[in-house]
Motif scaffolding. Sequence first.
Motif, PDB file in Angstrom:
ATOM      1  N   ILE A  32     -49.967  43.521 -65.872  1.00 41.59           N
ATOM      2  CA  ILE A  32     -48.507  43.391 -65.843  1.00 41.59           C
ATOM      3  C   ILE A  32     -47.854  44.662 -66.380  1.00 41.59           C
ATOM      4  CG2 ILE A  32     -46.556  42.207 -66.926  1.00 41.59           C
ATOM      5  CD1 ILE A  32     -48.226  39.621 -66.717  1.00 41.59           C
ATOM      6  N   ILE A  33     -48.337  45.141 -67.536  1.00 40.65           N
ATOM      7  CA  ILE A  33     -47.724  46.332 -68.129  1.00 40.65           C
ATOM      8  C   ILE A  33     -47.864  47.535 -67.189  1.00 40.65           C
ATOM      9  CG2 ILE A  33     -47.892  47.991 -70.024  1.00 40.65           C
ATOM     10  CD1 ILE A  33     -48.470  45.702 -71.885  1.00 40.65           C
ATOM     11  N   LEU A  34     -49.072  47.685 -66.607  1.00 39.52           N
ATOM     12  CA  LEU A  34     -49.294  48.809 -65.701  1.00 39.52           C
ATOM     13  C   LEU A  34     -48.425  48.700 -64.461  1.00 39.52           C
ATOM     14  CD1 LEU A  34     -53.139  49.432 -65.885  1.00 39.52           C
ATOM     15  CD2 LEU A  34     -51.276  50.901 -66.680  1.00 39.52           C
ATOM     16  N   THR A  35     -48.371  47.494 -63.859  1.00 41.90           N
ATOM     17  CA  THR A  35     -47.585  47.328 -62.638  1.00 41.90           C
ATOM     18  C   THR A  35     -46.108  47.579 -62.898  1.00 41.90           C
ATOM     19  OG1 THR A  35     -49.109  45.531 -62.177  1.00 41.90           O
ATOM     20  CG2 THR A  35     -47.316  45.829 -60.639  1.00 41.90           C
ATOM     21  N   VAL A  36     -45.597  46.963 -63.978  1.00 39.38           N
ATOM     22  CA  VAL A  36     -44.170  47.114 -64.264  1.00 39.38           C
ATOM     23  C   VAL A  36     -43.847  48.585 -64.507  1.00 39.38           C
ATOM     24  CG1 VAL A  36     -42.355  46.578 -65.928  1.00 39.38           C
ATOM     25  CG2 VAL A  36     -43.829  44.769 -65.101  1.00 39.38           C
ATOM     26  N   THR A  37     -44.725  49.281 -65.228  1.00 38.45           N
ATOM     27  CA  THR A  37     -44.481  50.702 -65.480  1.00 38.45           C
ATOM     28  C   THR A  37     -44.569  51.503 -64.189  1.00 38.45           C
ATOM     29  OG1 THR A  37     -45.538  50.349 -67.603  1.00 38.45           O
ATOM     30  CG2 THR A  37     -45.100  52.616 -66.995  1.00 38.45           C
ATOM     31  N   ALA A  38     -45.629  51.250 -63.414  1.00 40.27           N
ATOM     32  CA  ALA A  38     -45.842  52.030 -62.196  1.00 40.27           C
ATOM     33  C   ALA A  38     -44.717  51.821 -61.198  1.00 40.27           C
ATOM     34  CB  ALA A  38     -47.181  51.658 -61.564  1.00 40.27           C
ATOM     35  N   LYS A  39     -44.193  50.599 -61.118  1.00 38.90           N
ATOM     36  CA  LYS A  39     -43.143  50.341 -60.127  1.00 38.90           C
ATOM     37  C   LYS A  39     -41.750  50.572 -60.688  1.00 38.90           C
ATOM     38  CE  LYS A  39     -45.767  47.395 -57.183  1.00 38.90           C
ATOM     39  NZ  LYS A  39     -45.656  46.647 -55.952  1.00 38.90           N
ATOM     40  N   GLY A  40     -41.601  50.437 -62.005  1.00 44.40           N
ATOM     41  CA  GLY A  40     -40.271  50.571 -62.596  1.00 44.40           C
ATOM     42  C   GLY A  40     -39.909  52.000 -62.915  1.00 44.40           C
ATOM     43  N   LEU A  41     -40.907  52.775 -63.353  1.00 42.42           N
ATOM     44  CA  LEU A  41     -40.630  54.137 -63.795  1.00 42.42           C
ATOM     45  C   LEU A  41     -40.034  55.016 -62.690  1.00 42.42           C
ATOM     46  CD1 LEU A  41     -40.815  55.319 -66.556  1.00 42.42           C
ATOM     47  CD2 LEU A  41     -43.045  56.292 -65.995  1.00 42.42           C
ATOM     48  N   PRO A  42     -40.605  55.008 -61.464  1.00 41.50           N
ATOM     49  CA  PRO A  42     -40.015  55.843 -60.406  1.00 41.50           C
ATOM     50  C   PRO A  42     -38.562  55.463 -60.128  1.00 41.50           C
ATOM     51  CG  PRO A  42     -42.151  54.978 -59.721  1.00 41.50           C
ATOM     52  CD  PRO A  42     -41.812  54.312 -61.010  1.00 41.50           C
ATOM     53  N   VAL A  43     -38.270  54.150 -60.187  1.00 42.58           N
ATOM     54  CA  VAL A  43     -36.894  53.706 -59.924  1.00 42.58           C
ATOM     55  C   VAL A  43     -35.947  54.282 -60.963  1.00 42.58           C
ATOM     56  CG1 VAL A  43     -35.397  51.704 -59.711  1.00 42.58           C
ATOM     57  CG2 VAL A  43     -37.763  51.574 -58.908  1.00 42.58           C
ATOM     58  N   ILE A  44     -36.352  54.182 -62.236  1.00 45.08           N
ATOM     59  CA  ILE A  44     -35.492  54.688 -63.299  1.00 45.08           C
ATOM     60  C   ILE A  44     -35.387  56.213 -63.222  1.00 45.08           C
ATOM     61  CG2 ILE A  44     -35.186  54.827 -65.804  1.00 45.08           C
ATOM     62  CD1 ILE A  44     -36.556  52.172 -66.073  1.00 45.08           C
ATOM     63  N   GLU A  46     -35.656  58.095 -60.647  1.00 47.73           N
ATOM     64  CA  GLU A  46     -34.877  58.531 -59.495  1.00 47.73           C
ATOM     65  C   GLU A  46     -33.377  58.377 -59.748  1.00 47.73           C
ATOM     66  OE1 GLU A  46     -33.826  56.856 -55.197  1.00 47.73           O
ATOM     67  OE2 GLU A  46     -35.885  56.429 -55.852  1.00 47.73           O
ATOM     68  N   ARG A  47     -33.011  57.245 -60.386  1.00 51.07           N
ATOM     69  CA  ARG A  47     -31.577  57.002 -60.568  1.00 51.07           C
ATOM     70  C   ARG A  47     -31.054  57.567 -61.888  1.00 51.07           C
ATOM     71  NH1 ARG A  47     -31.346  50.758 -58.426  1.00 51.07           N
ATOM     72  NH2 ARG A  47     -32.669  51.082 -56.607  1.00 51.07           N
ATOM     73  N   GLY A  48     -31.986  57.982 -62.753  1.00 48.33           N
ATOM     74  CA  GLY A  48     -31.592  58.661 -63.985  1.00 48.33           C
ATOM     75  C   GLY A  48     -30.802  57.775 -64.925  1.00 48.33           C
ATOM     76  N   GLY A  49     -29.923  58.407 -65.714  1.00 47.38           N
ATOM     77  CA  GLY A  49     -29.156  57.695 -66.728  1.00 47.38           C
ATOM     78  C   GLY A  49     -28.257  56.630 -66.133  1.00 47.38           C
ATOM     79  N   LYS A  50     -27.921  56.816 -64.878  1.00 46.79           N
ATOM     80  CA  LYS A  50     -27.057  55.858 -64.197  1.00 46.79           C
ATOM     81  C   LYS A  50     -27.697  54.472 -64.157  1.00 46.79           C
ATOM     82  CE  LYS A  50     -23.704  56.890 -60.651  1.00 46.79           C
ATOM     83  NZ  LYS A  50     -23.543  57.218 -59.243  1.00 46.79           N
ATOM     84  N   PHE A  51     -29.034  54.428 -64.140  1.00 45.12           N
ATOM     85  CA  PHE A  51     -29.696  53.131 -64.076  1.00 45.12           C
ATOM     86  C   PHE A  51     -29.379  52.295 -65.305  1.00 45.12           C
ATOM     87  CE2 PHE A  51     -33.200  50.151 -64.525  1.00 45.12           C
ATOM     88  CZ  PHE A  51     -33.205  49.592 -63.258  1.00 45.12           C
ATOM     89  N   LEU A  56     -24.072  47.455 -60.847  1.00 45.93           N
ATOM     90  CA  LEU A  56     -25.096  47.123 -59.851  1.00 45.93           C
ATOM     91  C   LEU A  56     -24.862  47.860 -58.531  1.00 45.93           C
ATOM     92  CD1 LEU A  56     -27.633  45.465 -59.491  1.00 45.93           C
ATOM     93  CD2 LEU A  56     -26.228  43.587 -58.658  1.00 45.93           C
ATOM     94  N   SER A  57     -23.611  47.963 -58.109  1.00 47.95           N
ATOM     95  CA  SER A  57     -23.363  48.634 -56.824  1.00 47.95           C
ATOM     96  C   SER A  57     -23.624  50.125 -56.931  1.00 47.95           C
ATOM     97  CB  SER A  57     -21.944  48.350 -56.335  1.00 47.95           C
ATOM     98  OG  SER A  57     -21.014  48.568 -57.364  1.00 47.95           O
ATOM     99  N   GLU A  58     -23.590  50.672 -58.162  1.00 48.16           N
ATOM    100  CA  GLU A  58     -23.964  52.075 -58.335  1.00 48.16           C
ATOM    101  C   GLU A  58     -25.469  52.236 -58.504  1.00 48.16           C
ATOM    102  OE1 GLU A  58     -19.888  52.949 -60.952  1.00 48.16           O
ATOM    103  OE2 GLU A  58     -21.861  53.248 -61.845  1.00 48.16           O
ATOM    104  N   GLY A  59     -26.207  51.106 -58.406  1.00 50.24           N
ATOM    105  CA  GLY A  59     -27.655  51.165 -58.573  1.00 50.24           C
ATOM    106  C   GLY A  59     -28.103  51.085 -60.015  1.00 50.24           C
ATOM    107  N   GLY A  60     -27.246  50.567 -60.886  1.00 50.59           N
ATOM    108  CA  GLY A  60     -27.589  50.488 -62.310  1.00 50.59           C
ATOM    109  C   GLY A  60     -27.530  49.071 -62.842  1.00 50.59           C
ATOM    110  N   ILE A  61     -27.970  48.911 -64.086  1.00 50.96           N
ATOM    111  CA  ILE A  61     -27.981  47.585 -64.694  1.00 50.96           C
ATOM    112  C   ILE A  61     -27.205  47.574 -66.012  1.00 50.96           C
ATOM    113  CG2 ILE A  61     -30.172  46.919 -63.632  1.00 50.96           C
ATOM    114  CD1 ILE A  61     -31.436  47.500 -66.433  1.00 50.96           C
ATOM    115  N   GLY A  62     -26.270  48.529 -66.161  1.00 58.17           N
ATOM    116  CA  GLY A  62     -25.523  48.655 -67.413  1.00 58.17           C
ATOM    117  C   GLY A  62     -24.911  47.359 -67.929  1.00 58.17           C
ATOM    118  N   PRO A  63     -24.135  46.664 -67.107  1.00 58.30           N
ATOM    119  CA  PRO A  63     -23.512  45.426 -67.588  1.00 58.30           C
ATOM    120  C   PRO A  63     -24.536  44.380 -68.032  1.00 58.30           C
ATOM    121  CG  PRO A  63     -22.476  46.158 -65.557  1.00 58.30           C
ATOM    122  CD  PRO A  63     -23.680  47.028 -65.752  1.00 58.30           C
TER     123      PRO A  63
END
Lengths: 277, 304
Positions: A32-44, A46-51, A56-63
């Motif tokens: 689980i830790i490996l999968t979440v890291t492997a799949k989550g890290l590229p997303v974060i 790529e979208r940088g601090g905005k994530f 949500l419509s900007e591709g982030g989870i701030g709220p």
Amino acid sequence: MSRLNARKLKEKVFLACVGALTFLAILPLFHIILTVTAKGLPVIAERGGKFITGTLSEGGIGPAVAGTFLLTFLSALLGLPVAFLVGLYAYEFPNSTIGRWTKTLLQIMLEFPTILVGVFVMQVLVVPMGTYSAIAGALALAIILTPYVAVYTHEAMREIPFTYREAAFSLGLTRAKVLFRVLAPMAKRGVLTGVLIGLAKVAGETAPLLFTAGGLYESYPHSVTKPVGAIPLLIYQLVQSPSKADHLTAWGASLVLLLIFLGIFVPIRLSLREVKL
Amino acid sequence: MGDAFKAMTFPAVLAVFILFAGMLFVYFTHAVPAFHRFGIDVYLKNVWIAAENPEDEIYGVAAAIWGSIYTSLIAIALALPLSISYSIFVVDYAPKWLKNPLIIISDIMAGLPTIIYGLWGALVLVPFLREHVMKPLHEHLSFIPLFSYPPTTGYSYFSAGVLLAIMITPFASAIIRGAYSMVPFTYREAVYALGATRFEATRLLLGYIRPAIVSGTILAFGRAIGETVAVSLVIGNTFNMTWELFAPGYTVSSLIANQFGNAFIYEYMTPALYAAGLALFAIGLAVNLLGLRILGRWEENVKA
């Protein structure tokens, strides 16, 4: 001689089985830790601090991040004082009828299906108010938090040697002074551990928020009587979406949630012997 | 007499009791219309007909109750060997440097947000199980009724059971490990002094903690039956009352999670869901009380 060998062989097989099954039992966590890291890290990445800060419509989870912190904070505000007092009561009156019932009730609430708590809060708070709200979500979480913290408080108090109790009482202090001024401060560490573990637990809860918090992902929460989002709730909604892009966001959000959880949980766990979950 | 301590703490205790009683009351009163309308059939029948016209509505949540129990049983069957082995390994065989990390790993697993299990289960575990477990079993052993349902999507009782097993193993093992390490050291000495192999010694000592294993199993069952989001993501959410492992199903908590949001449109759906919740409430309560009772008695005996 051959009989002895059969016994030795049986032992070898047994040991191998035990080792293999133990390995199998903890394997999922690493996966689980490996999968979440492997799949989550590229997303974060790529979208940088905005994530972390964007909507949500900007591709982030701030709220959702803000909502999780708000909900956790409010639930602590509601649940901790009650939990602490209940834990003290259960410690002080272990043999009275109410004291025994309190202990049993805490154990039952610890195991309670969390979705039922959410539905209950929906009925008593969301329906009369006419809207999902942060305060309803926080109340549901507080109901889940309370037994954890109370049980930890109870356990922490019980570890204080009896002689301190005797000494405090022999000074002629009242029961309230003995417990609140002398014994409770001694159990500070254990109580604090319970508080942090309880908070780590409720920060990751989803089911009690389904019908209470409502969800808010396009703007930051600004009122406790308005709907609010949360990271687990957002993940739940995104996984059910057929869109691959939503799944990517879900993986990124999971990595954030995992880091929050591990960030609270691991330091406490390392500084402590046992954890009751 | 003015006991300030009691005056401060008792209201909090009272509040928790009132809250609990309030929950029972709310569930019961909101379920009553369903009992009036459908009688005991709401628990015994497997139908789900939602209609605009209240006359045409019929609900029976038997499939969901069955699903809750069946998935939890699968989970227990898989989790029990794992958690017993883990406990034996940690207490008896693990080298000293490995013990603490193993316990910490298990604690992390027990506390990990369930939605993370759900996400991993839905997107990683289910596809894996479908390709490497369900399809081969279905192809080669489909004459056994358990495996006869074709695993098209993979979302099924089996997937839910496996995911639940992963989630409850650390929980069951915490109880079993606690009990196993409480076995007095003299017993171990005595067994080994008789010349027993480690296998024979473990078998004997496990017999000694059997009540703790039973109660750990029951409490883990109680935890599995209440789990919501992870299960609802992998079970398929279909009314299906069957033994077939690879068939999609429903559990009470996933039924509530899925249907409650729009149940208010229909007149009797909300009461039916409350009735289902009440059943879950009752099963959970009974199971947990039983588990705690057995564990409590055993601990008393050991300490005495």
